[in-house]
Design an enzyme around this catalytic site. Structure first.
Site: not given
Ligand code: NAD
Length: 368
Positions: A127, A149, A191, A233, A243, A247, A251, A254, A258, A271
């Site tokens: 939990r 999130k 972003e 942020k 949200e 918040r 988007n 977005h 999407h 993305h």
């Molecule tokens: N929780 C939230 O508020 C929120 C907000 C925005 C996005 N997201 C989520 O985040 C995800 C996208 O995040 P992302 O773009 O970080 O993707 P990711 O975690 O897939 O990382 C992208 C790639 O970079 C590689 N990588 C990571 N750090 C590295 C580094 N320092 N050097 C070399 N390679 C590295 C990873 O192995 C991966 O292949 C999505 O799933 C999205 O839904 C969540």
């Protein structure tokens, strides 16, 4: 890239006794920061992916062990498909076999995928376990690691299963950004630009002046941009944790983005690239509703982000259909985040379908 100076931290303030620091320090400092956040050495779970493991596990693991921590390291495959029930189950199995109690922290070392998945494991195991976000991508450092999130994907859509679970600490080591692949870097910059457009006109001016240096990852400019974007942020989350209002402004671009990801086929655009194109459509609409908005200027900033071609082959009808199926559509009304002026966003149902069509045509028919 030259070395990064020490940056002031940013605070997420959620109430009188609830809040946490977002600090910009090397991974070696994590054990000390964990103590400062009230976490006492013992067992911990360290979740990462294979790519990040190879680069950053040794330094972090060594620092943790030197401070008396006993990490169980869980290494997952990289990529969006890892945000799945199967990989969540792998974390549950490993954690429960290892032996955890409610004080065992979960450390998420990686990008948004690791952060969201490990965060959800932390939210649900016993939990709720303390969560330490150690973001290594630009998206994670300015966005996904802050705000609580967490979640995984379902075959019916992204992020459909999740929970709000705020971290105890976020530590972003800016040096990790130097190893990011090019498209992951520009995706993150989209972003950063978004944060500026919705909340901070001065930051828009900063980005205009320094976009070349940012594209080249010049350390001093990267540090300033990451800190300012993270602060935006943090401020938005501090005001609206769950949200219910402001918040949603995050988007911006977005709903369009999407739709682009869906219609172009997941993987064609990252993305962030889809969000960059989506922001151009949102800027076009904002200008239709608010003619004083400096559209050409704002769009020029977004267009400095390299985005591959391909949107011109997507049909506008398909893009509009996809928008209408987005989970953010309420009772059939397309509520969009638009700008009233630079640095000031709001949510509105006011754009007509005809105007939305025009916005798509504009973005489709001009080079990215
Ligand atoms: N929780 C939230 O508020 C929120 C907000 C925005 C996005 N997201 C989520 O985040 C995800 C996208 O995040 P992302 O773009 O970080 O993707 P990711 O975690 O897939 O990382 C992208 C790639 O970079 C590689 N990588 C990571 N750090 C590295 C580094 N320092 N050097 C070399 N390679 C590295 C990873 O192995 C991966 O292949 C999505 O799933 C999205 O839904 C969540």
């Amino acid at each position: 890239m030259e070395s990064f100076a020490v940056l002031p931290s940013v605070r997420v303030e959620l109430g009188p006794d609830r809040g946490y620091e977002v600090v910009f320090r090397p991974l070696e400092a994590v054990p000390r920061l964990m103590r400062a956040a009230g976490l006492r050495p013992g067992r911990c779970l360290l979740v990462t992916d294979e790519t990040v493991e190879a680069l950053y596990r040794p330094v972090l693991e060594k620092a943790l062990q030197a401070d008396g921590w006993h990490p169980l390291v869980i290494v997952l495959p990289p990529g969006e498909t890892t945000k799945s029930p199967d990989h969540l189950r792998r974390i549950y199995d490993a954690a429960l076999t290892f032996g955890i109690d409610r004080k065992t922290p979960v450390l998420a070392l990686g990008g948004g995928v690791v952060g969201d998945l490990a965060g959800f494991a932390a939210a649900t195991l016993l939990r709720g376990l303390p969560l330490v976000q150690l973001p290594t991508t630009l998206i994670a450092q300015v966005d996904s690691a802050l705000g609580g999130k967490t979640g995984i994907n379902h075959p019916l859509g992204k992020n459909l299963i999740g929970a709000f679970h705020q971290p105890a600490l976020v530590c972003a080591d800016l040096r990790t950004l130097t190893t990011l692949p090019e498209r992951a870097w520009t995706s993150g910059l989209a972003e950063v630009v978004k944060h500026a457009l919705i909340a901070d006109a001065d930051f828009v001016t900063f980005l205009e002046a320094h976009m070349d240096a940012l594209l080249q990852r010049r350390a001093d400019v990267v540090a300033e941009a990451v800190r300012r974007a993270a602060a935006i942020k943090a401020a938005i989350v501090s005001e609206d944790e769950k949200e219910r209002g402001r918040r949603a402004l995050l988007n911006f671009g977005h709903t369009f983005g999407h739709a682009i990801e869906l219609v172009a086929g997941y993987g064609h655009f990252t993305h962030g690239e889809a969000v960059a194109l989506g922001m151009r459509a949102a800027l076009y609409l904002s200008h239709r509703l608010h003619p004083d908005l400096p559209f050409a200027r704002a769009e020029a900033l977004v267009r400095r982000l390299p985005v591959p071609a391909g949107l011109n082959t997507c049909r506008v009808d398909d893009l509009i259909d996809a928008m209408q199926r987005d989970k953010k559509v309420e009772a059939g009304t397309l509520r969009l985040v638009l700008l009233r002026r630079l640095g000031e966003a709001y949510v509105t149902p006011a754009a007509t379908l005809e105007q939305i069509r025009e916005a798509w045509e504009h973005v489709r028919t001009t080079a990215p």
